[in-house]
Design an enzyme around this catalytic site. Structure first.
Site, PDB file in Angstrom:
ATOM      1  N   HIS A  35       0.720  -1.425   0.159  1.00 48.81           N
ATOM      2  CA  HIS A  35      -0.024   0.010  -0.117  1.00 48.81           C
ATOM      3  C   HIS A  35       0.864   1.263  -0.152  1.00 48.81           C
ATOM      4  O   HIS A  35       2.184   1.240   0.483  1.00 48.81           O
ATOM      5  CB  HIS A  35      -0.803   0.086   1.218  1.00 48.81           C
ATOM      6  CG  HIS A  35      -1.610  -1.056   1.661  1.00 48.81           C
ATOM      7  ND1 HIS A  35      -2.996  -1.154   1.444  1.00 48.81           N
ATOM      8  CD2 HIS A  35      -1.384  -2.318   2.190  1.00 48.81           C
ATOM      9  CE1 HIS A  35      -3.519  -2.273   1.752  1.00 48.81           C
ATOM     10  NE2 HIS A  35      -2.529  -2.896   2.327  1.00 48.81           N
ATOM     11  N   TYR A  36       0.523   2.377  -0.093  1.00 46.73           N
ATOM     12  CA  TYR A  36       0.948   3.802   0.169  1.00 46.73           C
ATOM     13  C   TYR A  36       0.026   4.176   1.126  1.00 46.73           C
ATOM     14  O   TYR A  36      -1.291   3.740   1.151  1.00 46.73           O
ATOM     15  CB  TYR A  36       0.922   4.392  -0.912  1.00 46.73           C
ATOM     16  CG  TYR A  36      -0.118   5.233  -1.904  1.00 46.73           C
ATOM     17  CD1 TYR A  36      -1.292   5.777  -1.207  1.00 46.73           C
ATOM     18  CD2 TYR A  36       0.004   5.433  -3.314  1.00 46.73           C
ATOM     19  CE1 TYR A  36      -2.040   6.214  -1.815  1.00 46.73           C
ATOM     20  CE2 TYR A  36      -1.013   6.043  -3.938  1.00 46.73           C
ATOM     21  CZ  TYR A  36      -2.197   6.338  -3.499  1.00 46.73           C
ATOM     22  OH  TYR A  36      -3.052   6.839  -4.101  1.00 46.73           O
ATOM     23  N   THR A  37       0.463   5.066   1.989  1.00 47.09           N
ATOM     24  CA  THR A  37      -0.275   5.565   3.081  1.00 47.09           C
ATOM     25  C   THR A  37      -1.418   6.535   2.718  1.00 47.09           C
ATOM     26  O   THR A  37      -2.348   6.940   3.416  1.00 47.09           O
ATOM     27  CB  THR A  37       0.408   6.203   4.259  1.00 47.09           C
ATOM     28  OG1 THR A  37       1.718   7.226   3.910  1.00 47.09           O
ATOM     29  CG2 THR A  37       1.385   5.022   4.865  1.00 47.09           C
ATOM     30  N   GLU A 100       2.533  -0.898   4.604  1.00 46.95           N
ATOM     31  CA  GLU A 100       2.118   0.347   4.252  1.00 46.95           C
ATOM     32  C   GLU A 100       3.542   1.130   4.021  1.00 46.95           C
ATOM     33  O   GLU A 100       4.454   1.275   4.603  1.00 46.95           O
ATOM     34  CB  GLU A 100       1.351   1.250   5.460  1.00 46.95           C
ATOM     35  CG  GLU A 100       0.045   0.741   5.593  1.00 46.95           C
ATOM     36  CD  GLU A 100      -0.869   1.170   4.639  1.00 46.95           C
ATOM     37  OE1 GLU A 100      -0.507   2.225   3.711  1.00 46.95           O
ATOM     38  OE2 GLU A 100      -2.287   0.897   4.532  1.00 46.95           O
ATOM     39  N   HIS A 143      -2.421  -3.129  -3.330  1.00 48.95           N
ATOM     40  CA  HIS A 143      -3.801  -3.023  -2.790  1.00 48.95           C
ATOM     41  C   HIS A 143      -4.963  -2.867  -3.867  1.00 48.95           C
ATOM     42  O   HIS A 143      -5.983  -3.214  -4.020  1.00 48.95           O
ATOM     43  CB  HIS A 143      -3.959  -1.798  -2.026  1.00 48.95           C
ATOM     44  CG  HIS A 143      -5.181  -1.912  -1.210  1.00 48.95           C
ATOM     45  ND1 HIS A 143      -5.416  -0.717  -0.264  1.00 48.95           N
ATOM     46  CD2 HIS A 143      -6.198  -2.820  -0.664  1.00 48.95           C
ATOM     47  CE1 HIS A 143      -6.664  -1.106   0.486  1.00 48.95           C
ATOM     48  NE2 HIS A 143      -6.969  -2.168   0.048  1.00 48.95           N
ATOM     49  N   ASP A 153      -3.678   2.321  -4.751  1.00 46.63           N
ATOM     50  CA  ASP A 153      -2.456   2.215  -4.110  1.00 46.63           C
ATOM     51  C   ASP A 153      -1.571   0.995  -4.520  1.00 46.63           C
ATOM     52  O   ASP A 153      -2.412  -0.159  -4.370  1.00 46.63           O
ATOM     53  CB  ASP A 153      -2.438   2.596  -2.722  1.00 46.63           C
ATOM     54  CG  ASP A 153      -3.097   1.655  -1.973  1.00 46.63           C
ATOM     55  OD1 ASP A 153      -4.479   1.524  -2.111  1.00 46.63           O
ATOM     56  OD2 ASP A 153      -2.907   1.273  -0.710  1.00 46.63           O
TER      57      ASP A 153
HETATM   58 ZN   LIG Z   1      -4.092   0.522   0.757  1.00 40.33          ZN
END
Ligand SMILES: [Zn+2]
Length: 257
Positions: A35-37, A100, A143, A153
């Site tokens: 993911h990215y935050t 993340e 994600h 993301d």
């Molecule tokens: Zn995510």
């Protein structure tokens, strides 16, 4: 909540999150979800991932400088995937380890991932594989792959090629954009659309074989492009996208025993 021992020595610190429960099927995780935050700062994101009211968490947070913070023990089920689907499974949180990666994301100024951050992600993924046993390369996912209609993301700037060069994830060099041919466009109908949907589904995407290039199909093609054909992310199954998809299917690793 109590501080726990990190799962790996490459973890710089532990920030325990109350947001976890038990993996539902008792099987160990066999997926990694990246993911990215998507928040202005990493500290803000870490705060959210460790605050009960948010009801979200992840096992790890990787900061821009490469610092790795662990929030949930790998044994437990962190809450990062939300409503999602891959290869017919829908409880992705039970199946996966969530990572993340700090980046403001599309909403707050999507930026290139610093190399030292990516190096830390690679080390972390390798350490998980080394300690836990093999995780199939094609189950190290974005994600957006498992929730294509909801999530973007870690996005089209995420360097999956670099990860794959380091032995993390399944990836092929994308076919060039300027290939001859028309491809398949949104709103198309018929056998070629069904075949596209079947192919995406066979790779793992949660997509129905409707024979119509509907919004859901467009979302899945977009997710595919964000991961595998990053030069143009528009949801159109152009010849380059189709060729990249075919190459991906042909190079898919054999299933683990
Ligand atoms: Zn995510």
């Amino acid at each position: 909540m109590s501080v726990f021992q990190p799962d790996s020595f490459i973890v710089a610190s532990v920030s325990p999150s109350p947001n976890f429960d038990e993996r539902k099927d008792g099987r160990p995780p066999d997926m990694m979800l990246l993911h990215y935050t998507g928040m202005k700062t990493g500290d803000e994101a870490l705060q959210r991932l460790t605050t009960q009211a948010s009801k979200v968490s992840s096992h790890y947070v990787v900061f821009e400088d490469g610092r790795i913070v662990q929030c949930v023990p790998e044994e437990r089920r962190a809450w990062h995937a939300g409503e999602s689907s891959w290869a017919g499974e829908t409880d992705i949180n039970s199946r996966s380890i969530g990572i993340e990666i700090v980046n403001p994301g599309h909403e707050f100024g999507y930026s290139d991932f610093p190399l030292r951050q990516i190096a830390a992600v690679i080390s972390l993924c390798k350490s998980i594989i080394t300690r836990r046993g093999p995780i199939s390369a094609d189950r190290i996912l974005a994600h957006s792959d498992v929730a294509p209609s909801r999530k973007q993301d870690p996005g089209e700037k995420f360097p999956w090629g670099l990860l794959s060069e380091s032995g993390v994830g399944h990836w092929v060099r994308a076919a060039p954009l300027d290939l001859e041919g028309s491809g398949i466009r949104p709103d198309a109908r018929g056998e070629q659309v069904t075949r596209l949907q079947r192919t995406l589904r066979s790779y793992g995407y949660g997509i129905a074989e409707t024979g119509t290039y509907d919004d859901a199909t467009r979302d899945v093609v977009t997710a595919f492009q964000r991961h595998f054909r990053q030069a143009r992310v528009d949801g159109v199954a152009d010849p380059s996208t189709l060729l990249t998809l075919r190459a991906l299917i042909e190079t898919r690793p054999a299933p683990l025993p």
